[in-house]
Write an enzyme that holds these catalytic residues in place. Sequence first.
Site, PDB file in Angstrom:
ATOM      1  N   SER A 169       8.918  -9.098  -1.000  1.00 24.55           N
ATOM      2  CA  SER A 169       8.784  -8.915  -2.450  1.00 24.55           C
ATOM      3  C   SER A 169       8.245 -10.172  -3.130  1.00 24.55           C
ATOM      4  O   SER A 169       8.726 -10.593  -4.188  1.00 24.55           O
ATOM      5  CB  SER A 169      10.126  -8.501  -3.078  1.00 24.55           C
ATOM      6  N   ASP A 184      10.969  -0.086  -3.792  1.00 24.26           N
ATOM      7  CA  ASP A 184      11.424   0.865  -4.812  1.00 24.26           C
ATOM      8  C   ASP A 184      10.418   1.989  -5.036  1.00 24.26           C
ATOM      9  O   ASP A 184      10.725   2.972  -5.740  1.00 24.26           O
ATOM     10  CB  ASP A 184      11.690   0.137  -6.135  1.00 24.26           C
TER      11      ASP A 184
END
Length: 419
Positions: free
Chosen positions: A189, A304
């Site tokens: 990320s 996500d």
Amino acid sequence: MKSISSSKIDATIDAPASKSVMIRVVAAALLASGTSEIVNPSFCSDGLTALAIADTLGAEIYRGDKSVTIKGNDSLKERGIKSNVLDCGESGLCMRMFTPVTGLLEEEIILKASGSLINRPMKMVEALTDLGATCRTEAGFAPVMVKGRINGGRINISGAESSQFLTGLLMALPLCSGDSHIVVTGLKSKPYIELTIDIMGRFGVKVLHDKNLEEFYIRGDQQYKSSTYVTEGDWSGAAFFLVAGALAGSIKVRGLNPASYQADKAVIKAIINAGAQVKAKDDYILVTKDRLNAFEFDARDCPDLFPPLVALGAGCTGKSVIYGVERLKHKESSRAIALVEEFSKLGIEIKVFEDRMEINGGITRGGTVDSHNDHRIAMACAIAAIAREVDVVIEGPACVSKSYPSFFEDLNSVKVKYE
């Protein structure tokens, strides 16, 4: 319980404010001297948790409808704290980010969790002991106990499980008396670390780093300065409606920044690869349905996106492949298992391998699905339902408040029928 019926959509909506941005900005405003203003704040559950933590740590907060003002606690030195216990609710970012921040205090602080956060790993925060603090978890899980003060210095950490603890270190270490050097291995990320550094810069604090985001150099004795910050739209929440446009008509989403550091803006690549039409302008993203075929996508930096992209894959012809499934182990639910279980109830076959998820498109039936108290599972099932001639009942829909409290109202506004 919420019932979702299929419907064609043709509408314009505003993206919800980004909770990832909101939580970071609240932390920066807490640490700043003077009064900051957050315009377009996110009042989702995690955003409210961040505000409550800042209040406990001595910030003075004034909440309006369209903005929040925060009188900072100037490096946690100006005013005393209200309690030694911080309630992080179900926010993993709050717990992992505020642990290093509270290491700036000499008092012992307990960060407690509730719901799904209780079962999410926190072992990585114990590395704070390398900077002079005492930091313990409950066998690697919440609650977390911290007793500072941390000092500047060198620290080696792993970023393979989450980048959120690194975000907390980056925000806290500029306030220490000495300079710091962070060495990170396996960082995931990465765009969210760039987001953290960008927000710190807006509050006057600088971080140097190499191009691969493996080493960070932080000068000590810096000071956060108050600022006015406009929270941009949330790509992770908007992703569900962008996918809805690809599946069921046409949708224009306003308030998204194409140049954002949010990793979830990559949803556009997947939608284009699937065959939908996309127009990106400065003030909106327009997605229009077209013939949809199976796609491949790497979600290692944006896990996500799995739920909305599973909904997209369910509406495509053929087998779609999403890589990075190992990033789903420690979310609000066992997210890979939850997606397999709930989409199978709609006739969708999903196979999970060590590094990827395969989705065989073609929803064949309606049914009742369980959100698993996971906001993104609930939203994915709702979006999947609108594309086919089926009705889907979602049990436990209230969990969407974690990131997108007005999700079902927005869904209704784009002409989807629900009761």
